[in-house]
Write an enzyme that holds these catalytic residues in place. Structure first.
Site, mmCIF file in Angstrom:
data_model
loop_
_atom_site.group_PDB
_atom_site.id
_atom_site.type_symbol
_atom_site.label_atom_id
_atom_site.label_comp_id
_atom_site.label_asym_id
_atom_site.label_seq_id
_atom_site.Cartn_x
_atom_site.Cartn_y
_atom_site.Cartn_z
ATOM 1 N N LYS A 195 47.567 37.127 48.299
ATOM 2 C CA LYS A 195 46.458 36.526 47.557
ATOM 3 C C LYS A 195 46.759 35.051 47.353
ATOM 4 O O LYS A 195 47.746 34.686 46.713
ATOM 5 C CB LYS A 195 46.304 37.237 46.218
ATOM 6 C CG LYS A 195 45.208 36.662 45.354
ATOM 7 C CD LYS A 195 44.986 37.508 44.113
ATOM 8 C CE LYS A 195 43.932 36.900 43.219
ATOM 9 N NZ LYS A 195 43.750 37.657 41.977
ATOM 10 N N LYS A 248 43.386 37.966 50.755
ATOM 11 C CA LYS A 248 42.308 37.414 49.937
ATOM 12 C C LYS A 248 42.528 35.932 49.726
ATOM 13 O O LYS A 248 43.642 35.559 49.373
ATOM 14 C CB LYS A 248 42.324 38.160 48.607
ATOM 15 C CG LYS A 248 41.351 37.651 47.595
ATOM 16 C CD LYS A 248 41.522 38.416 46.318
ATOM 17 C CE LYS A 248 40.680 37.734 45.274
ATOM 18 N NZ LYS A 248 41.020 38.091 43.962
HETATM 19 C C1 PBG Z 1 41.835 38.778 39.150
HETATM 20 C C2 PBG Z 1 40.976 38.650 40.343
HETATM 21 C C3 PBG Z 1 40.329 37.520 40.855
HETATM 22 C C4 PBG Z 1 39.546 37.958 41.919
HETATM 23 C C5 PBG Z 1 39.772 39.324 42.056
HETATM 24 N N1 PBG Z 1 40.666 39.723 41.087
HETATM 25 C C6 PBG Z 1 40.266 36.117 40.386
HETATM 26 C C7 PBG Z 1 41.444 35.287 40.254
HETATM 27 O O1 PBG Z 1 42.531 35.578 40.746
HETATM 28 O O2 PBG Z 1 41.276 34.275 39.580
HETATM 29 C C8 PBG Z 1 38.636 37.096 42.741
HETATM 30 C C9 PBG Z 1 37.526 37.794 43.429
HETATM 31 C C10 PBG Z 1 36.451 36.927 43.937
HETATM 32 O O3 PBG Z 1 36.498 35.675 43.862
HETATM 33 O O4 PBG Z 1 35.461 37.483 44.423
HETATM 34 N N2 PBG Z 1 43.077 38.252 39.214
#
Ligand code: PBG
Length: 324
Positions: A195, A248
């Site tokens: 991520k 992601k």
């Molecule tokens: C929580 C999380 C996030 C997303 C999914 N789980 C946001 C972040 O890390 O700030 C993002 C999903 C999206 O942008 O569609 N940590």
């Protein structure tokens, strides 16, 4: 063979030829729909930055879950917008909190639909970071127990799969151990293993009300310049017991999806994140692009890169289109 003996255009000449030789096909089986649950009754509050998406109370979550199932989707993933935030993210792991209630409601009324839950603390801490803080620093090890308790409470409510997105080191092992000890060794973990720290999460943070109050997430989410590190993160999570590895965001990281597809042997999920969705919707509202076609093309590109599963805000629309 060279031109004129070889002609690439021969097999592009009509739709039947194109269908016959198409290498990558999107299926509704590939798609997972994210939904945002909020306390209350009959609440369906539009998320400005994500046209077509809403913060929904459990009754509306159930209605949308039914639509997802009717469209042929296998699964949804739930995010919660709690009524209260505090230093220890208490509402993340209390049994009567919003995600737990939404899971119970969906499993009761749409039992065949698979319910995945996002496991993180950012929406539940008063500072908006994904772990707990100690003297201004995010305390990795102190966060693990709370993340594991969160995952356990989701599974106790009936979740079929948990998806930790916090990026703390060691959380997959901690969650696996906790679930196993409590009789849930059959519940898979889809790890947000890779991520990146990304501006593409902007609209989501409005949807989940989870933006950090200070600083950013760069001390735990990955640097966009790194690719080898993706292999390391994925390998670690596999060793810790992950069943599915997620990358992601998706579109700026297709090379990472491809790389992991060739280097690891677990199913790969890609998150077509909020910013990727909102940019296309905004372009459509300006009259500049055809969002429906853009979405289809980008989802195919994510699958072609190697994703087995795609989390996408367009899941219902796309599934319906594939059914036509
Ligand atoms: C929580 C999380 C996030 C997303 C999914 N789980 C946001 C972040 O890390 O700030 C993002 C999903 C999206 O942008 O569609 N940590």
């Amino acid at each position: 063979m060279l031109f004129p003996d070889s002609r690439g255009r021969r097999l592009r000449a009509n739709d039947n030829f194109r269908r016959m030789i198409r290498e990558t096909k999107l299926s509704r089986d590939d798609l997972i729909l994210p939904l945002f649950a909020i306390e209350g009754k009959s609440v369906k509050k539009p998320i400005d930055s994500m046209p077509g998406h809403f913060q929904m109370s459990c009754d509306h979550i159930v209605d949308t879950a039914k639509k997802a199932q009717e469209a042929g989707l296998p699964a949804i993933i739930l995010f919660g917008v709690p009524d209260k935030k505090d230093a220890l993210a208490t509402r993340a792991y209390s049994s009567d909190s919003i995600v737990q209630k939404a899971v119970r409601a969906v499993k009761e009324q749409v039992p065949e639909l698979t319910v995945i839950t996002d496991v993180c603390l950012c929406g539940y801490t008063d500072h908006g970071h994904c772990g707990v803080m100690d003297k201004g620093i995010i305390d990795n090890d102190a966060s693990l127990d709370l993340l594991a308790r969160t995952a356990l409470s989701h599974v106790e409510a009936g979740a079929d799969m948990v998806a930790p997105s916090d990026m703390m080191d060691g959380r997959v092992a901690e969650i696996r151990q906790t679930l196993d000890e409590d009789g849930f060794s059959h519940i898979p973990i889809m790890s947000y293993a890779v991520k990146y720290s990304s501006a593409f999460y902007g609209p989501f943070r409005q949807a989940a009300e989870s933006a950090p109050k200070f600083g950013d997430r760069k001390t735990y989410q990955m640097d966009p310049g790194n690719s080898l590190e993706a292999v390391r993160e994925a390998t670690m999570d596999i060793e810790e017991g992950a069943d599915i590895i997620m990358v992601k965001p998706a579109l700026s990281y297709l090379d990472i999806i491809y790389r992991l597809k060739t280097e690891i042997d677990l199913p790969i999920a890609a998150y077509n994140v909020s910013g990727e969705y909102s940019i296309m919707k905004a372009g459509e509202m300006m009259g500049w692009v055809d969002a429906r076609k853009l979405i289809m093309e980008t989802l195919i590109s994510i699958k072609r890169a190697g994703a087995d599963l795609i989390l996408t805000y367009s899941a219902i629309d796309v599934a319906r289109e594939l059914n036509e």
